[in-house]
Design a protein around this motif. Sequence first.
Motif, short mmCIF file in Angstrom:
data_model
loop_
_atom_site.label_atom_id
_atom_site.label_comp_id
_atom_site.label_asym_id
_atom_site.label_seq_id
_atom_site.Cartn_x
_atom_site.Cartn_y
_atom_site.Cartn_z
N ASP A 1 -7.36 51.92 25.40
CA ASP A 1 -6.17 52.67 25.03
C ASP A 1 -6.46 53.67 23.91
O ASP A 1 -5.87 54.76 23.87
N ILE A 2 -7.35 53.29 22.98
CA ILE A 2 -7.75 54.22 21.93
C ILE A 2 -8.39 55.46 22.55
O ILE A 2 -8.06 56.60 22.21
N MET A 3 -9.32 55.23 23.50
CA MET A 3 -9.99 56.35 24.17
C MET A 3 -8.98 57.24 24.89
O MET A 3 -9.05 58.47 24.80
N LEU A 4 -8.04 56.64 25.60
CA LEU A 4 -7.06 57.42 26.35
C LEU A 4 -6.20 58.28 25.43
O LEU A 4 -5.90 59.44 25.73
N ARG A 5 -5.80 57.71 24.29
CA ARG A 5 -4.97 58.46 23.34
C ARG A 5 -5.75 59.62 22.73
O ARG A 5 -5.21 60.72 22.56
N ILE A 6 -7.01 59.36 22.37
CA ILE A 6 -7.83 60.42 21.78
C ILE A 6 -8.12 61.51 22.81
O ILE A 6 -8.10 62.71 22.49
N GLU A 7 -8.38 61.11 24.05
CA GLU A 7 -8.61 62.10 25.11
C GLU A 7 -7.40 63.02 25.26
O GLU A 7 -7.54 64.24 25.39
N GLU A 8 -6.22 62.44 25.23
CA GLU A 8 -4.99 63.23 25.39
C GLU A 8 -4.79 64.19 24.22
O GLU A 8 -4.37 65.34 24.41
N GLN A 9 -5.12 63.72 23.01
CA GLN A 9 -4.91 64.54 21.81
C GLN A 9 -5.96 65.63 21.66
O GLN A 9 -5.66 66.75 21.25
N SER A 10 -7.22 65.27 21.98
CA SER A 10 -8.33 66.18 21.67
C SER A 10 -8.83 66.97 22.88
O SER A 10 -9.58 67.95 22.71
N GLU B 1 -10.70 55.51 9.44
CA GLU B 1 -9.66 56.31 10.10
C GLU B 1 -9.20 55.63 11.39
O GLU B 1 -8.01 55.58 11.70
N LEU B 2 -10.15 55.12 12.14
CA LEU B 2 -9.82 54.46 13.40
C LEU B 2 -8.94 53.24 13.15
O LEU B 2 -7.96 53.00 13.86
N SER B 3 -9.29 52.44 12.12
CA SER B 3 -8.49 51.25 11.78
C SER B 3 -7.07 51.62 11.40
O SER B 3 -6.11 50.98 11.82
N GLU B 4 -6.93 52.68 10.60
CA GLU B 4 -5.62 53.04 10.10
C GLU B 4 -4.70 53.53 11.22
O GLU B 4 -3.51 53.20 11.25
N VAL B 5 -5.25 54.30 12.14
CA VAL B 5 -4.41 54.92 13.18
C VAL B 5 -4.27 54.06 14.43
O VAL B 5 -3.20 54.01 15.04
N ALA C 1 -16.03 53.64 16.25
CA ALA C 1 -16.05 54.97 15.65
C ALA C 1 -17.41 55.64 15.84
O ALA C 1 -17.48 56.85 16.10
N GLU C 2 -18.47 54.87 15.69
CA GLU C 2 -19.82 55.41 15.90
C GLU C 2 -19.98 55.93 17.33
O GLU C 2 -20.54 57.01 17.56
N LEU C 3 -19.49 55.16 18.29
CA LEU C 3 -19.62 55.56 19.70
C LEU C 3 -18.78 56.80 20.00
O LEU C 3 -19.22 57.71 20.72
N LEU C 4 -17.56 56.85 19.47
CA LEU C 4 -16.71 58.02 19.68
C LEU C 4 -17.30 59.27 19.04
O LEU C 4 -17.24 60.37 19.61
N THR C 5 -17.89 59.11 17.86
CA THR C 5 -18.51 60.24 17.17
C THR C 5 -19.70 60.76 17.98
O THR C 5 -19.87 61.98 18.15
N GLU C 6 -20.51 59.83 18.50
CA GLU C 6 -21.64 60.22 19.34
C GLU C 6 -21.18 60.95 20.60
O GLU C 6 -21.87 61.84 21.11
N ALA C 7 -19.99 60.59 21.08
CA ALA C 7 -19.46 61.20 22.31
C ALA C 7 -18.74 62.52 22.06
O ALA C 7 -18.23 63.14 23.00
N GLY C 8 -18.69 62.94 20.78
CA GLY C 8 -18.12 64.25 20.50
C GLY C 8 -16.82 64.27 19.71
O GLY C 8 -16.31 65.34 19.39
N TYR C 9 -16.28 63.09 19.38
CA TYR C 9 -15.05 63.04 18.59
C TYR C 9 -15.36 62.35 17.27
O TYR C 9 -15.49 61.13 17.21
N GLU C 10 -15.49 63.14 16.22
CA GLU C 10 -15.90 62.58 14.92
C GLU C 10 -14.74 61.84 14.26
O GLU C 10 -13.67 62.39 14.04
N ILE C 11 -14.99 60.57 13.95
CA ILE C 11 -13.98 59.74 13.31
C ILE C 11 -14.70 58.61 12.58
O ILE C 11 -15.75 58.13 13.03
#
Length: 228
Positions: free
Chosen positions: A53-62, A41-45, A27-37
């Motif tokens: 696969d998490i990165m790919l799904r977030i890229e598609e959504q965001s 939240e990451l654990s739940e979803v 989550a820290e790395l994704l937030t630093e890369a521009g997607y705040e989470i």
Amino acid sequence: MTQPDLVIFDCDGVLVDSEVIAARVEAELLTEAGYEISGEELSEVYAGLTFKDIMLRIEEQSQIPFQASLIGRAEELVDRRLQAEVRIVEGAREAVAAVSGKRCICSNSKPERLDIMLTKTMLLPLFKESVFSSCGKEVMKPKPAPDVFLHAAASMEADPANTFVIEDSVHGIAGAKAAGMRVIGFTGAAHSYPGHADVLTEAGAETVIRRWADFRSVLLALSEWSDA
């Protein structure tokens, strides 16, 4: 009682309390890369998925593009944190030892990470060579695909229909159900959240336990019952 052919344990968030550690780092790395989470939240979803696969799904959504190098950074940082901090889930050792028949682990974690966690928590001797990773030498799609479960069943000469899987995530349950296996949900690790048990039940778990102390009696009861 009908003896199960095989009992399959997920590792992260089931045997070892690693999900919360990995989720915070990722989550820290994704937030630093521009997607705040947040890690919660990451654990739940996304619990049960590989970071790729998490990165790919977030890229598609965001529509936020991530650099591929983020995967390597996450792997390195998570491994370092796990080596220092990972702990066994209370009661897991006793629950595994209570399985008198065949047992194994099926995980989306890479073999090297599994070795780190299982060695540190002293669980490795209970499984010996029966640890299967979707990132191993065999070409397999990770959960929620059923590949790792079917590979484990074939390797251990078990009938999937008479195999029980213990999972903490929707994606893990989806893979086990797609493999034709029966699933017990688990919500006893630190990353569990309000409503977790309901989510796992809706995903297909026959029942959900929060304490490993309840595992043996639940397995015995479910082994007496079948859809037939």
